[in-house]
Design an enzyme around this catalytic site. Sequence first.
Site, mmCIF file in Angstrom:
data_model
loop_
_atom_site.group_PDB
_atom_site.id
_atom_site.type_symbol
_atom_site.label_atom_id
_atom_site.label_comp_id
_atom_site.label_asym_id
_atom_site.label_seq_id
_atom_site.Cartn_x
_atom_site.Cartn_y
_atom_site.Cartn_z
ATOM 1 N N LYS A 86 30.619 11.678 25.038
ATOM 2 C CA LYS A 86 29.249 12.023 24.630
ATOM 3 C C LYS A 86 28.979 11.553 23.188
ATOM 4 O O LYS A 86 29.910 11.168 22.475
ATOM 5 C CB LYS A 86 29.035 13.532 24.772
ATOM 6 C CG LYS A 86 29.255 14.060 26.197
ATOM 7 C CD LYS A 86 28.198 13.583 27.188
ATOM 8 C CE LYS A 86 28.596 13.764 28.630
ATOM 9 N NZ LYS A 86 28.590 15.119 29.122
HETATM 10 C C1 LIG Z 1 28.644 16.120 30.173
HETATM 11 C C2 LIG Z 1 27.484 16.788 30.800
HETATM 12 C C3 LIG Z 1 27.476 18.165 31.059
HETATM 13 C C4 LIG Z 1 28.683 19.015 30.902
HETATM 14 O O1 LIG Z 1 29.273 18.989 29.671
HETATM 15 P P1 LIG Z 1 30.840 19.362 29.495
HETATM 16 O O2 LIG Z 1 30.991 19.420 28.010
HETATM 17 O O3 LIG Z 1 31.620 18.282 30.129
HETATM 18 O O4 LIG Z 1 31.047 20.690 30.144
HETATM 19 C C5 LIG Z 1 26.317 18.712 31.561
HETATM 20 N N1 LIG Z 1 25.221 17.974 31.809
HETATM 21 C C6 LIG Z 1 25.209 16.642 31.587
HETATM 22 C C7 LIG Z 1 23.953 15.872 31.869
HETATM 23 C C8 LIG Z 1 26.339 16.011 31.097
HETATM 24 O O5 LIG Z 1 26.328 14.689 30.916
#
Ligand SMILES: *Cc1c(COP(=O)(O)O)cnc(C)c1O
Length: 380
Positions: free
Chosen positions: A180
Amino acid sequence: MLPYGKQSITEQDIKAVNRALRSDWLSGGEEVAAFEREFAEAVGAKEAVAVSSGTAALHAAMDAIGIKAGDEVIVPTITFAATANAVVFQGGIPVFADVHSGTLLLDALDVEKKITKKTKAIVAVDFAGQPCDYEALYVIAERHNILVIDDACHALGAQYHKRPIGSLAALNIFSFHPVKPITTGEGGMVTTDNEEWAKRMRQFRNHNMNREAQESPHDWFYAIEDLGYNYRLTDFQCALGRSQLQRAFDRTKRRQKIATLYDNFFVSLKGFSPLEVVKDCQHAYHLYVIRMDLHMFSADRNTVFDALRAENIGVNLHYIPVHLHALYRKKFGTAEGMCPNAEEAYRTIMSIPMYDTLADKDIQDVFTAFRKIHAFYKVQ
Ligand SMILES: *Cc1c(COP(=O)(O)O)cnc(C)c1O
């Protein structure tokens, strides 16, 4: 292999974590509060609540707005499963809405069709880092007196009509998973202007322990009135998050530059086209997603996908429409045909390498692989 996304860790990040590790507090200390403050400021929100993942952030948000058994929450089907799962954690019912085929962003018209008396909220997902049509979503939300929540896990650094993502919705969700925009290893954040919700979420991440309960006669006393979880983020993770946040928007700019190079390239390579970009927004380009015009090739997406992998281009697929997963078919009776735009896109999309440390020569390697595969599979 060039991955589709990748973290970037600097010496400064490592020093920040080291400092936190040498401090007295590994969890529940000052780094957490400082990260929350700095994050809230960076996205223009009053409050930010740090939790252990984006999924935990979604769960805390669902709890804050009181989602309970039988409540419906509208979510786009093109998203990571966690968006819908968080509704289910609370006993709620995720109702899947379709996306626009050009952008793969939530289709406000389809959202409105799916509203019932039980609908409590809409979760907008800024897919790939591009903001949803909040103007349209707010018209609908106000008409039906429901809340808008932003799953902004892709979108730190994005802007909608000059306003930073993180300040637009009632609650805004971020993830700090390594791929991310910024990372804490695992981690997440919810931003809001609502202090009551922020307080509730800080309790929720800590077993819903209420230390300010009325009957609290002693320092050691806490009341547990509702179910909570251990969704705390450690101080050394928050130290990493603070350090990462300092470079976040420079990294967004580099990804936007890479996107321009990709956009120009695909103009000249008929048969592949990037998703549409909407006006008056800043796209954060967490992902760069392209679609294949299947009529122009002698092979399907899967064959082209495998051929790119064989050329060391680590393409990926975002996402399998959530309503097609067995869990949702079994538990909620979802089926093929419910979100036709998403299902059609699912046959043609792929995500190609997009991260700030992608070098210019890596980008040339992506182009070379695409030219080769295009020449091989295009219909003459
Ligand atoms: C990555 C992601 C999540 C979840 O995040 P985590 O930190 O992996 O629990 C939720 N929604 C979207 C759109 C994501 O890309």
